[in-house]
Motif scaffolding. Sequence first.
Motif, PDB file in Angstrom:
ATOM      1  N   ASP A 157      16.920 -45.560  27.356  1.00  0.00           N
ATOM      2  CA  ASP A 157      16.537 -44.473  28.264  1.00  0.00           C
ATOM      3  C   ASP A 157      15.132 -44.683  28.800  1.00  0.00           C
ATOM      4  O   ASP A 157      14.862 -44.452  29.990  1.00  0.00           O
ATOM      5  N   HIS A 158      14.234 -45.110  27.918  1.00  0.00           N
ATOM      6  CA  HIS A 158      12.831 -45.311  28.309  1.00  0.00           C
ATOM      7  C   HIS A 158      12.715 -46.352  29.424  1.00  0.00           C
ATOM      8  O   HIS A 158      11.840 -46.250  30.295  1.00  0.00           O
ATOM      9  N   TYR A 159      13.596 -47.349  29.387  1.00  0.00           N
ATOM     10  CA  TYR A 159      13.577 -48.400  30.414  1.00  0.00           C
ATOM     11  C   TYR A 159      14.599 -48.142  31.523  1.00  0.00           C
ATOM     12  O   TYR A 159      14.940 -49.051  32.288  1.00  0.00           O
ATOM     13  N   ASP A 160      15.051 -46.890  31.612  1.00  0.00           N
ATOM     14  CA  ASP A 160      15.927 -46.455  32.707  1.00  0.00           C
ATOM     15  C   ASP A 160      17.186 -47.303  32.853  1.00  0.00           C
ATOM     16  O   ASP A 160      17.608 -47.627  33.973  1.00  0.00           O
ATOM     17  N   VAL A 161      17.772 -47.677  31.724  1.00  0.00           N
ATOM     18  CA  VAL A 161      19.034 -48.417  31.763  1.00  0.00           C
ATOM     19  C   VAL A 161      20.173 -47.406  31.900  1.00  0.00           C
ATOM     20  O   VAL A 161      20.420 -46.609  30.997  1.00  0.00           O
ATOM     21  N   ASP A 162      20.823 -47.411  33.044  1.00  0.00           N
ATOM     22  CA  ASP A 162      21.945 -46.498  33.300  1.00  0.00           C
ATOM     23  C   ASP A 162      23.193 -47.091  32.654  1.00  0.00           C
ATOM     24  O   ASP A 162      23.651 -48.165  33.039  1.00  0.00           O
ATOM     25  N   LEU A 163      23.759 -46.390  31.684  1.00  0.00           N
ATOM     26  CA  LEU A 163      24.886 -46.921  30.920  1.00  0.00           C
ATOM     27  C   LEU A 163      26.242 -46.561  31.524  1.00  0.00           C
ATOM     28  O   LEU A 163      27.266 -47.148  31.156  1.00  0.00           O
ATOM     29  N   THR A 164      26.276 -45.616  32.443  1.00  0.00           N
ATOM     30  CA  THR A 164      27.549 -45.157  33.008  1.00  0.00           C
ATOM     31  C   THR A 164      28.308 -46.303  33.669  1.00  0.00           C
ATOM     32  O   THR A 164      27.781 -46.980  34.560  1.00  0.00           O
ATOM     33  N   GLY A 165      29.523 -46.531  33.165  1.00  0.00           N
ATOM     34  CA  GLY A 165      30.371 -47.569  33.750  1.00  0.00           C
ATOM     35  C   GLY A 165      30.014 -48.992  33.354  1.00  0.00           C
ATOM     36  O   GLY A 165      30.725 -49.933  33.717  1.00  0.00           O
ATOM     37  N   LYS A 166      28.932 -49.168  32.613  1.00  0.00           N
ATOM     38  CA  LYS A 166      28.522 -50.520  32.212  1.00  0.00           C
ATOM     39  C   LYS A 166      29.378 -51.009  31.038  1.00  0.00           C
ATOM     40  O   LYS A 166      29.864 -50.214  30.226  1.00  0.00           O
ATOM     41  N   HIS A 167      29.547 -52.320  30.973  1.00  0.00           N
ATOM     42  CA  HIS A 167      30.267 -52.920  29.847  1.00  0.00           C
ATOM     43  C   HIS A 167      29.253 -53.248  28.753  1.00  0.00           C
ATOM     44  O   HIS A 167      28.391 -54.107  28.941  1.00  0.00           O
ATOM     45  N   ALA A 168      29.347 -52.543  27.642  1.00  0.00           N
ATOM     46  CA  ALA A 168      28.448 -52.776  26.505  1.00  0.00           C
ATOM     47  C   ALA A 168      29.221 -53.505  25.413  1.00  0.00           C
ATOM     48  O   ALA A 168      30.313 -53.079  25.032  1.00  0.00           O
ATOM     49  N   VAL A 169      28.653 -54.587  24.917  1.00  0.00           N
ATOM     50  CA  VAL A 169      29.280 -55.348  23.839  1.00  0.00           C
ATOM     51  C   VAL A 169      28.389 -55.250  22.605  1.00  0.00           C
ATOM     52  O   VAL A 169      27.205 -55.592  22.653  1.00  0.00           O
ATOM     53  N   VAL A 170      28.976 -54.759  21.511  1.00  0.00           N
ATOM     54  CA  VAL A 170      28.266 -54.631  20.242  1.00  0.00           C
ATOM     55  C   VAL A 170      28.773 -55.733  19.322  1.00  0.00           C
ATOM     56  O   VAL A 170      29.967 -55.793  19.001  1.00  0.00           O
ATOM     57  N   VAL A 171      27.884 -56.621  18.912  1.00  0.00           N
ATOM     58  CA  VAL A 171      28.269 -57.706  18.006  1.00  0.00           C
ATOM     59  C   VAL A 171      27.832 -57.307  16.602  1.00  0.00           C
ATOM     60  O   VAL A 171      26.648 -57.373  16.255  1.00  0.00           O
ATOM     61  N   GLY A 172      28.797 -56.864  15.800  1.00  0.00           N
ATOM     62  CA  GLY A 172      28.526 -56.327  14.473  1.00  0.00           C
ATOM     63  C   GLY A 172      29.207 -54.982  14.322  1.00  0.00           C
ATOM     64  O   GLY A 172      29.314 -54.222  15.293  1.00  0.00           O
ATOM     65  N   ARG A 173      29.690 -54.689  13.097  1.00  0.00           N
ATOM     66  CA  ARG A 173      30.460 -53.451  12.900  1.00  0.00           C
ATOM     67  C   ARG A 173      30.072 -52.733  11.606  1.00  0.00           C
ATOM     68  O   ARG A 173      30.904 -52.084  10.981  1.00  0.00           O
TER      69      ARG A 173
END
Length: 289
Positions: A157-173
């Motif tokens: 949020d601080h770096y104004d990264v708009d997450l809406t519709g973006k493909h986020a990949v989390v490596v680790g569970r």
Amino acid sequence: MSHTTSPTARLMDGTAFARRMVEEAAERAAALAARTGRAPCLATVLVGDDPASVTYVRMKRNRCAKAGVQSRHIALPADTTTAQLVDAIGELSDDSGVHGILLQHPVGPHIDERAAFEAIAPEKDVDGVTAHSFAAMSLGMDGFASCTPGGIMQLLDHYDVDLTGKHAVVVGRSAILGKPMGMLLLGRNATVTYCHSRTTDLAAHTSEADVLIAAVGRPRFLHGDQLKPGAVVIDAGYNPGNVGDVDFPSAAAVASLITPVPGGVGPMTIATLLTQTVDAATRQLGAAG
């Protein structure tokens, strides 16, 4: 894939932003103490004397002092049983003088860590490790976030990264990083892919990521040639020698934004812990606002 024309990534400075968060928490803690006569109190519980854990706890207690948060340290021997640990945490949960509880992990292979986490009262789970907190994160309910994923969201949020519709990949569970991270991203309208040790062709997934969260606990595991040009890269790994899970030089040549190790995610984790401790104390002392 040629990286020669890609811009060098901008650093996401977690240290400076975390300092501001801690200063804000300190102001709120001081105001709370002035109104109620009681300062927020965080209890840290440590089983055994693992050097890294001892260092982490000492660091957290030092940060507590800077934020006007009292700390109470419970040091238990390495041969502590699950039942004994659950009892100790239960006592802290029942103690009105304690507003937040942090169980430093790992606790040792002979202890049922999940049972220990679940002994933490939800209103004192400022580290966001209970099933109650995970459900709150997943369902968008009021509760405490796991501190590292919560800190990462603040940094995005601080770096104004708009997450809406973006493909986020989390490596680790893992239960306290990867899984809640994906849920928080999903709650912000990202399309989320979880990858892990059994994922086939990991690079096929990471190369499609607009936002990549590396949380595997393996040094320099991900490289620039596995990334999508212009991706936002969050390195939540911390390995011996101050090395993250991402190979920084090659990734920085491809990414648009990237967290350094150290100085990226780590400070945000502790700042989130302190902020949530002040939140917990404010609610418990009935002095919101």
